[in-house]
Design an enzyme around this catalytic site. Structure first.
Site, PDB file in Angstrom:
ATOM      1  N   GLY A 143       0.834  -1.195   0.000  1.00  0.00           N
ATOM      2  CA  GLY A 143       0.000   0.000   0.000  1.00  0.00           C
ATOM      3  C   GLY A 143       0.864   1.239   0.000  1.00  0.00           C
TER       4      GLY A 143
ATOM      5  N   GLU B  95       7.345   3.446   4.241  1.00  0.00           N
ATOM      6  CA  GLU B  95       7.708   4.578   5.081  1.00  0.00           C
ATOM      7  C   GLU B  95       9.141   5.039   4.928  1.00  0.00           C
ATOM      8  OE1 GLU B  95       8.162   0.842   7.760  1.00  0.00           O
ATOM      9  OE2 GLU B  95       6.829   1.518   6.172  1.00  0.00           O
TER      10      GLU B  95
ATOM     11  N   HIS C 101      -0.598   6.645   8.675  1.00  0.00           N
ATOM     12  CA  HIS C 101       0.199   5.484   9.080  1.00  0.00           C
ATOM     13  C   HIS C 101       1.673   5.686   8.723  1.00  0.00           C
ATOM     14  CE1 HIS C 101       0.696   0.999   9.647  1.00  0.00           C
ATOM     15  NE2 HIS C 101       1.719   1.234   8.831  1.00  0.00           N
ATOM     16  N   GLU C 102       1.922   6.084   7.482  1.00  0.00           N
ATOM     17  CA  GLU C 102       3.311   6.226   7.041  1.00  0.00           C
ATOM     18  C   GLU C 102       4.020   7.371   7.758  1.00  0.00           C
ATOM     19  OE1 GLU C 102       4.408   3.775   5.375  1.00  0.00           O
ATOM     20  OE2 GLU C 102       2.383   2.989   5.072  1.00  0.00           O
TER      21      GLU C 102
END
Length: 856
Positions: free
Chosen positions: A270, A273, A306-307
């Site tokens: 997806g 990072e 999230h990242e």
């Protein structure tokens, strides 16, 4: 899991890196790259050879030197199986600091890992290539020779040599640019922080960037292929909020000098990072906010948050070895929900996270589950850890702990952990120590059972005399594992249980740490209801006695949405496990006709979908009638169009009910109305309903509709529109149309990032599963060659849909014959989930047929 010891895969500690100066020259036309790397290393004891990681590279020269001395030239040999390079020198390299210089070359592969190529076509149909990186878990070694282990952190200086018309992006800001004699540009980037190899990134291609948004001193931009920057605004909004939110939450400034979010047309995961240069698949970053459904917007918000959470938890402080992946991913998942909930409280993200928690509960109810943290030896075992147990179970357990300790205490512990281990590595014990110090509690005693042991408890509640009795046992769907010894039945957890007891019209809450097999609470006079797992944050299931369940159902209006979701979800799970009669569960669903929460409906509809996969075809019309009976009252109240003041969850629910009625319920009236609405201008249809309309039209569609949807897939103007029409191609029922879709999973018409998921959808389709399984068996070698390794693994999950005894035997025979190994316990989990579905079919078919007969 493999039986080899960890040292078989880990590099010796005799030589360790301190700094890399990397110069790369990618040739996008030839799909190759050449490079040099100068590595400052510390030699800790005398050696004549140096081992480091390299894979799919040709090392052309090797030399070491110290300041003021002549280089010592050596030779390199590659061990492709071990993904290592052995550098041998004619003299002993003495302890101290040395400079290791290597020249190497490689191929820009098409496997979406390492340093790889991504292609796309512009509006005129011309093809273009981008070179991008995906190094986690252990693929930096495919981009340059390195010490490719998370604990071997170093500073990276990167220079990219590129044609003048191409953009070049890496982890840090551009330090300088130089035009070379041949016209190419040498772009040199500022030094990175001390970090792990898997976080290094470089992207080269015809890319455009949005104008920067400043978050304090940090410029934030979205990069994408030309013509799509207009789709980056939403990501910039949540990105800017998240960056500010995390700086305040963590109490530490962002550790980079800029933050670029890059949309890559071909991307296996997806997002990734990489510090300062986060890469995404387009659907997780780019969106037309006005035309997107809430689900599509929520996904982008979640992934971006999230990242960015990882910039501290993962990048600044990194797990010491791959067994600690959960420290990165679970925490980033927890933080993403925290940030998005703060950004958009009306989205109710902690409530909707219950659905994600349910996915983890499903996998963790298997005998073939694994602990959140477990021993990792081979790299493929690390790859297999990127699953719902690491992300969703890990985040659920952290949320449970946060609620148990209190949000402020929890945050203080996290801040202490980050400050203490900044620019270094840590493990689970370090996190527990920091949280324990903040809470003044022995955290390992409570938490180690959740992290280092598989599974979770089923908490049963019953009345006995004047007491409420709570007991715990491990929950499993099957009484025995498919292979190997049965697990210990006496496994116990320290379960933070919150119970709401209603008596005489008043509710009171009690908190208990259920550490033994049983605990008892006094039942007050005039007891009305008992609800276990108040607030819904506990990572466990609850089974009520018949009497307590009936009492609770009478108080449904006073039960919160997440608690109602857990009630239905737990009831369905214990039904599948054979601990509740299926007919009793179906009677329970009738009590939820008045339900208006999207999450509760998600599990109701999912359970009907499972029944649809296990029943005989002749019973399908009766099941459709049951679905209509349950769904029509809610849909009749909602209607087809949004009303002023509706919340986000209600708008999403409308689309879910349309799809359930028209597909599972085979409601011809709804199918017809869907076609009428779709024929209108797209702007007249709520974006939350439009994806459902597309799915319904595919379900009821013919060859002409298929051809239209295929064209729309190919000409889509946004990533979300492309995905809607792509997956609609899996929803048709005609064999000849599904055959076309299957062929497109291997002929290049569908990107290899998406093709495995398309094949998985067809394996789960009651209309296409036999066809799809035959296709997969016949084309396994092609798929294995074309798909990213993670994609092949996810495609195989579709075998869960082959829910008949005959198909189950064929699945086992195929995987045995192929000697398939996805790493970890992935294949075992798929096979156990298939066994659960087949066992449910065998156990309940007769009773289900009798129950459905009343709807015939």
């Amino acid at each position: 899991m493999v039986s080899s010891g960890a040292m078989d895969y880990r590099l010796p500690a005799t030589v360790v890196p301190q700094r890399y100066d990397l110069r790369l020259e990618p040739n996008l036309d030839a799909a190759t790259f050449a490079g040099t790397v100068s590595i400052i290393v510390e030699v800790r004891e005398p050696v004549i050879e140096i081992l480091l990681n390299a894979a799919e590279l040709a090392i052309e020269s090797v030399a070491v030197s110290q300041v003021g001395s002549e280089p010592i030239h050596g030779s390199a040999s590659l061990d492709e199986a071990a993904e290592r390079a052995r550098l041998v020198f004619p003299v002993t390299i003495t302890p101290g600091q040395w400079r290791l210089a290597l020249r190497f070359s490689g191929t820009l592969n098409d496997k979406l890992h390492g340093f790889y190529r991504s292609t796309y076509k512009d509006a005129a149909g011309a093809a273009h290539t981008i070179a991008a990186t995906q190094f986690e878990a252990t693929d930096a070694r495919r981009g340059f020779p390195c010490w490719d282990e998370p604990a071997l952190k170093a500073v990276f200086g990167v220079t990219l040599v590129v044609p003048p018309h191409l953009a070049a992006v890496s982890n840090t800001a551009v330090l300088r640019e130089e035009t070379l004699e041949d016209g190419r540009r040498a772009v040199t980037f500022a030094d990175t922080i001390k970090m792990s190899t898997y976080l290094v990134a470089f992207v080269v291609g015809e890319l455009e960037a949005t104008d920067p948004v400043m978050v304090g001193p940090t410029p934030l931009r979205v990069w994408c292929v030309p013509g799509k920057t207009r789709l980056g605004r939403f990501a910039l909004d949540i990105g800017a909020f998240s960056l500010d939110f995390f700086e305040r939450y963590y109490g530490l400034p962002y550790p980079g000098d800029k933050l670029d979010l890059l949309a890559i047309p071909d991307f296996a995961a997806g997002a990734m990072e990489n510090l300062g240069a986060v890469t995404f698949r387009e659907t997780a970053l780019l969106v037309n906010e006005a035309a997107a459904s809430h689900t599509e917007l929520e996904r982008i918000a979640d992934v971006v948050a999230h990242e960015i959470a990882h910039m501290w938890f993962g990048d600044l402080v990194t797990m010491a070895w791959w067994n600690g992946i959960w420290l990165n991913e679970a925490f980033a998942t927890f933080m993403e929900i925290l940030a998005v909930d703060a950004w958009k409280p009306e989205w109710q993200r902690w409530t909707t996270f219950g659905v994600s928690r349910a996915a983890a509960l499903s996998v963790d109810g298997l005998h073939s589950t694994r602990p959140i943290e477990f021993h990792v030896a081979a790299p493929r075992d690390a790859d297999a850890m990127f699953d719902v147990l690491t992300y969703e179970k890990g985040a659920s357990v952290l949320r449970m702990l946060e609620q148990y300790l209190g949000p402020s205490v929890f945050r203080d512990g996290v801040r202490d952990y980050l400050r203490k281990h900044a620019y270094a590595n840590a493990d689970t014990g370090d996190l527990w120590a920091a949280l324990g110090l903040a809470a003044r509690q022995p955290i390992p005693e409570v938490m180690d059972g959740w992290i280092f042991k598989p599974g979770y408890p089923l908490v049963s509640a019953r009345l006995e005399g004047g007491e409420i009795v709570l007991s715990q046992q491990r929950f499993t769907y099957l009484p025995e594992p498919l292979a190997g010894p049965a697990p210990a039945t006496e496994q116990r957890w320290q379960v933070p249980v919150q119970v709401r007891i209603t008596a005489s019209g008043r509710a009171a809450s009690e908190r208990r740490l259920l550490a033994q097999s049983e605990t008892r609470l006094a039942a007050p006079e005039r007891l009305e209801a008992v609800l276990v797992n108040e607030g819904g944050h506990g990572f466990y299931r609850v089974r009520y006695s018949g009497e307590l369940l009936e009492r609770l159902l009478k108080t449904l209006p006073a039960v919160a949405a997440i608690e109602r979701f857990n009630l239905v979800n737990d009831a369905w799970a214990v039904t599948v496990a054979g601990l509740m009669q299926l007919t009793d569960y179906l009677d329970l669903t009738a009590r939820f006709r008045a339900e208006r929460d999207r999450n509760v409906w998600s599990i109701l509809i999912a359970s009907f979908g499972t029944l649809n996969r296990i029943i005989e075809g002749k019973s399908r019309p009766s099941l459709a009638a049951l679905v209509r009976d349950r769904v029509v009252p809610a849909f009749a109240e909602l209607g087809w169009t949004a009303r002023p003041g509706e919340d986000e969850l209600t708008r999403q629910l409308r689309g879910d009910l349309v799809r359930a009625l028209a597909v599972l319920g085979d409601d011809r009236g709804v199918q017809g109305r869907a076609a009428e609405l779709y024929a209108r201008a797209a702007g007249d249809v709520d974006p939350n309903v439009l994806p459902a309309l597309i799915g319904v039209l595919a379900h009821a569609g013919d060859a002409a509709r298929y051809d239209d949807f295929l064209k729309r897939f190919k000409s889509a103007s946004t990533p979300q529109e492309e995905q809607r029409y792509l997956y609609a191609l899996t929803a048709f029922r005609q064999r000849e149309l599904l055959t076309q879709t299957l062929e497109r999973t291997i002929n290049g018409e569908i990107r290899t990032q998406d093709a495995p998921f398309v094949a998985r959808s067809l394996l789960m389709s009651v209309y296409g599963r036999e066809l799809a399984w035959d296709f997969v068996k016949s084309n396994w070698d092609t798929m294995d060659r074309q798909y990213p390794k993670a994609g092949l693994r996810r495609m195989a999950e579709g075998v869960i849909g082959l829910a008949s005894p005959e198909q189950e035997r064929d699945v086992h025979a195929f995987f045995r014959g192929r000697n398939v190994d996805f790493g970890g316990k992935v294949l075992e989990q798929y096979l156990e989930q298939l066994r659960i579905a087949v066992r449910l079919r065998e156990r309940e078919s007769a009773a289900l047929a009798r129950y459905l007969a009343r709807f015939a």
